[in-house]
Design a protein around this motif. Structure first.
Motif, mmCIF file in Angstrom:
data_model
loop_
_atom_site.group_PDB
_atom_site.id
_atom_site.type_symbol
_atom_site.label_atom_id
_atom_site.label_comp_id
_atom_site.label_asym_id
_atom_site.label_seq_id
_atom_site.Cartn_x
_atom_site.Cartn_y
_atom_site.Cartn_z
ATOM 1 N N PHE A 208 1.738 -5.146 -1.518
ATOM 2 C CA PHE A 208 0.825 -5.537 -2.596
ATOM 3 C C PHE A 208 -0.497 -4.795 -2.403
ATOM 4 C CE2 PHE A 208 3.633 -9.176 -1.910
ATOM 5 C CZ PHE A 208 4.129 -9.355 -3.181
ATOM 6 N N VAL A 209 -0.865 -3.995 -3.416
ATOM 7 C CA VAL A 209 -2.103 -3.218 -3.349
ATOM 8 C C VAL A 209 -3.123 -3.830 -4.304
ATOM 9 C CG1 VAL A 209 -3.109 -0.920 -3.610
ATOM 10 C CG2 VAL A 209 -0.736 -1.142 -2.908
ATOM 11 N N GLY A 210 -4.308 -4.064 -3.802
ATOM 12 C CA GLY A 210 -5.389 -4.577 -4.659
ATOM 13 C C GLY A 210 -5.075 -5.941 -5.225
ATOM 14 N N ARG A 211 -5.205 -6.037 -6.557
ATOM 15 C CA ARG A 211 -5.033 -7.333 -7.216
ATOM 16 C C ARG A 211 -3.571 -7.707 -7.441
ATOM 17 N NH1 ARG A 211 -9.212 -9.942 -9.624
ATOM 18 N NH2 ARG A 211 -7.792 -10.705 -11.200
ATOM 19 N N THR A 212 -2.624 -6.837 -7.084
ATOM 20 C CA THR A 212 -1.207 -7.166 -7.292
ATOM 21 C C THR A 212 -0.740 -8.315 -6.405
ATOM 22 O OG1 THR A 212 -0.476 -5.493 -5.697
ATOM 23 C CG2 THR A 212 -0.594 -4.829 -8.012
ATOM 24 N N ILE A 213 -1.573 -8.752 -5.478
ATOM 25 C CA ILE A 213 -1.233 -9.864 -4.596
ATOM 26 C C ILE A 213 -1.008 -11.154 -5.394
ATOM 27 C CG2 ILE A 213 -3.581 -10.636 -4.074
ATOM 28 C CD1 ILE A 213 -0.892 -10.297 -1.411
ATOM 29 N N VAL A 214 -1.536 -11.215 -6.618
ATOM 30 C CA VAL A 214 -1.324 -12.392 -7.452
ATOM 31 C C VAL A 214 0.126 -12.492 -7.939
ATOM 32 C CG1 VAL A 214 -3.725 -12.576 -8.186
ATOM 33 C CG2 VAL A 214 -2.116 -11.260 -9.570
ATOM 34 N N PHE A 215 0.920 -11.406 -7.773
ATOM 35 C CA PHE A 215 2.324 -11.392 -8.200
ATOM 36 C C PHE A 215 3.271 -11.637 -7.027
ATOM 37 C CE2 PHE A 215 0.231 -8.414 -11.259
ATOM 38 C CZ PHE A 215 0.301 -9.252 -12.357
ATOM 39 N N LYS A 216 2.912 -12.564 -6.147
ATOM 40 C CA LYS A 216 3.736 -12.849 -4.965
ATOM 41 C C LYS A 216 5.165 -13.237 -5.356
ATOM 42 C CE LYS A 216 -0.072 -14.771 -2.536
ATOM 43 N NZ LYS A 216 -0.697 -16.037 -2.678
ATOM 44 N N GLU A 217 5.272 -14.077 -6.392
ATOM 45 C CA GLU A 217 6.603 -14.541 -6.783
ATOM 46 C C GLU A 217 7.472 -13.380 -7.294
ATOM 47 O OE1 GLU A 217 3.723 -14.691 -9.961
ATOM 48 O OE2 GLU A 217 3.749 -15.908 -8.159
ATOM 49 N N ARG A 218 6.862 -12.375 -7.928
ATOM 50 C CA ARG A 218 7.601 -11.191 -8.373
ATOM 51 C C ARG A 218 8.180 -10.447 -7.175
ATOM 52 N NH1 ARG A 218 4.456 -7.461 -12.650
ATOM 53 N NH2 ARG A 218 4.053 -9.230 -14.002
ATOM 54 N N GLY A 219 7.373 -10.324 -6.129
ATOM 55 C CA GLY A 219 7.833 -9.651 -4.902
ATOM 56 C C GLY A 219 8.971 -10.411 -4.245
ATOM 57 N N GLU A 220 8.844 -11.732 -4.206
ATOM 58 C CA GLU A 220 9.903 -12.544 -3.594
ATOM 59 C C GLU A 220 11.198 -12.441 -4.389
ATOM 60 O OE1 GLU A 220 10.540 -16.990 -1.728
ATOM 61 O OE2 GLU A 220 8.725 -16.564 -2.885
ATOM 62 N N ILE A 221 11.096 -12.477 -5.700
ATOM 63 C CA ILE A 221 12.280 -12.350 -6.558
ATOM 64 C C ILE A 221 12.930 -10.993 -6.342
ATOM 65 C CG2 ILE A 221 13.016 -12.139 -8.977
ATOM 66 C CD1 ILE A 221 10.866 -14.319 -9.617
ATOM 67 N N LEU A 222 12.123 -9.948 -6.242
ATOM 68 C CA LEU A 222 12.636 -8.589 -6.027
ATOM 69 C C LEU A 222 13.406 -8.504 -4.699
ATOM 70 C CD1 LEU A 222 12.498 -5.625 -7.168
ATOM 71 C CD2 LEU A 222 10.605 -5.302 -5.594
ATOM 72 N N LEU A 223 12.837 -9.070 -3.642
ATOM 73 C CA LEU A 223 13.495 -9.022 -2.337
ATOM 74 C C LEU A 223 14.777 -9.849 -2.314
ATOM 75 C CD1 LEU A 223 10.466 -9.144 0.113
ATOM 76 C CD2 LEU A 223 11.933 -7.206 -0.378
ATOM 77 N N LEU A 224 14.756 -11.006 -2.975
ATOM 78 C CA LEU A 224 15.965 -11.823 -3.031
ATOM 79 C C LEU A 224 17.059 -11.131 -3.846
ATOM 80 C CD1 LEU A 224 14.374 -15.352 -3.410
ATOM 81 C CD2 LEU A 224 15.551 -14.432 -1.409
ATOM 82 N N LYS A 225 16.672 -10.448 -4.895
ATOM 83 C CA LYS A 225 17.615 -9.679 -5.712
ATOM 84 C C LYS A 225 18.210 -8.549 -4.862
ATOM 85 C CE LYS A 225 17.472 -6.627 -9.724
ATOM 86 N NZ LYS A 225 16.557 -6.039 -10.707
ATOM 87 N N PHE A 226 17.372 -7.926 -4.037
ATOM 88 C CA PHE A 226 17.798 -6.849 -3.133
ATOM 89 C C PHE A 226 18.819 -7.387 -2.122
ATOM 90 C CE2 PHE A 226 16.884 -4.088 0.636
ATOM 91 C CZ PHE A 226 17.227 -2.872 0.069
ATOM 92 N N ALA A 227 18.531 -8.542 -1.546
ATOM 93 C CA ALA A 227 19.434 -9.150 -0.573
ATOM 94 C C ALA A 227 20.755 -9.540 -1.228
ATOM 95 C CB ALA A 227 18.779 -10.359 0.066
ATOM 96 N N GLN A 228 20.669 -10.050 -2.425
ATOM 97 C CA GLN A 228 21.877 -10.461 -3.143
ATOM 98 C C GLN A 228 22.743 -9.257 -3.496
ATOM 99 O OE1 GLN A 228 21.117 -12.614 -6.761
ATOM 100 N NE2 GLN A 228 23.102 -13.643 -6.680
ATOM 101 N N ALA A 229 22.121 -8.138 -3.855
ATOM 102 C CA ALA A 229 22.866 -6.935 -4.195
ATOM 103 C C ALA A 229 23.569 -6.353 -2.964
ATOM 104 C CB ALA A 229 21.925 -5.892 -4.800
ATOM 105 N N LEU A 230 23.033 -6.635 -1.777
ATOM 106 C CA LEU A 230 23.613 -6.097 -0.538
ATOM 107 C C LEU A 230 24.435 -7.125 0.241
ATOM 108 C CD1 LEU A 230 20.545 -4.062 0.728
ATOM 109 C CD2 LEU A 230 22.685 -3.129 -0.125
ATOM 110 N N GLU A 231 24.696 -8.298 -0.352
ATOM 111 C CA GLU A 231 25.344 -9.358 0.413
ATOM 112 C C GLU A 231 26.758 -9.008 0.872
ATOM 113 O OE1 GLU A 231 25.582 -13.019 -1.732
ATOM 114 O OE2 GLU A 231 26.605 -12.107 -3.436
ATOM 115 N N ASP A 232 27.427 -8.044 0.245
ATOM 116 C CA ASP A 232 28.773 -7.669 0.688
ATOM 117 C C ASP A 232 28.749 -6.812 1.954
ATOM 118 O OD1 ASP A 232 27.551 -5.770 -0.954
ATOM 119 O OD2 ASP A 232 29.463 -4.775 -1.394
ATOM 120 N N VAL A 233 27.654 -6.112 2.240
ATOM 121 C CA VAL A 233 27.567 -5.256 3.431
ATOM 122 C C VAL A 233 26.513 -5.715 4.431
ATOM 123 C CG1 VAL A 233 28.494 -3.144 2.394
ATOM 124 C CG2 VAL A 233 26.061 -3.639 2.197
#
Length: 174
Positions: free
Chosen positions: A121-146
């Motif tokens: 998170f750079v600058g004021r993007t820290i207010v989008f914490k939930e967006r970052g968490e959703i992105l990481l969870l989506k990433f983990a879900q996409a890789l759950e088979d490996v």
């Protein structure tokens, strides 16, 4: 460096249990055990100081130390070194970039590497914490088979981390 074992004159116990090759096993006074070791031109080494009486072995101490070093070196060489690859996202990462990084992550996991993916998170993007968490969870879900999740998304400073490890331990390619 301090010696891990007491040798010869450093042994303070009155009686010791003597073990070793070419030795009559039993309980001897320390002086007698030392004399037996000297007759064979070997060292009296206290192997188990906590036993009652302490257990001593008649061996060549320098050779014994060399063998111990050799064993630890072999253990270190056989230990698998864990390599961690990092994949960085922004909170506004687009689908194409996500798919591109996902493809790289799959290749890393199939090679046996661990992955530390994070949203920076750079600058004021820290207010989008939930967006970052959703992105990481989506990433983990996409890789759950490996991959399996070692650490769920966690915010540390300006970065939110997610740790992934390969499901099946593959040999690490150099």
């Amino acid at each position: 460096m301090e010696e891990p074992y007491k040798v010869n004159d450093k042994i303070t116990a009155r009686e010791v249990r003597l073990v070793g090759d070419n030795v009559e096993q039993g309980v001897f006074s320390t002086r007698d055990a030392q004399r037996i070791a000297n007759e064979q031109n070997l060292d009296l080494v206290e192997i188990s100081p906590t036993a009652n009486p302490p257990v001593c072995r008649i061996i060549d101490y320098s050779k014994f130390k060399y063998e111990q070093k050799k064993k630890t070196r072999e253990m270190k060489a056989k230990a698998q070194k864990v390599v961690v690859k990092e994949i960085r996202f922004g909170p506004n990462t687009d689908d194409h970039d996500f798919e591109f990084k996902l493809k790289h992550a799959k290749a890393f996991l199939e090679s046996g590497f661990k992955i530390k993916s994070y949203v920076h998170f750079v600058g004021r993007t820290i207010v989008f914490k939930e967006r970052g968490e959703i992105l990481l969870l989506k990433f983990a879900q996409a890789l759950e088979d490996v991959a399996k999740v070692e650490q769920l998304p966690k915010l540390e400073g300006k970065r939110m981390f997610l740790m992934l490890a390969p499901k099946v331990a593959a040999p690490v390619k150099k």
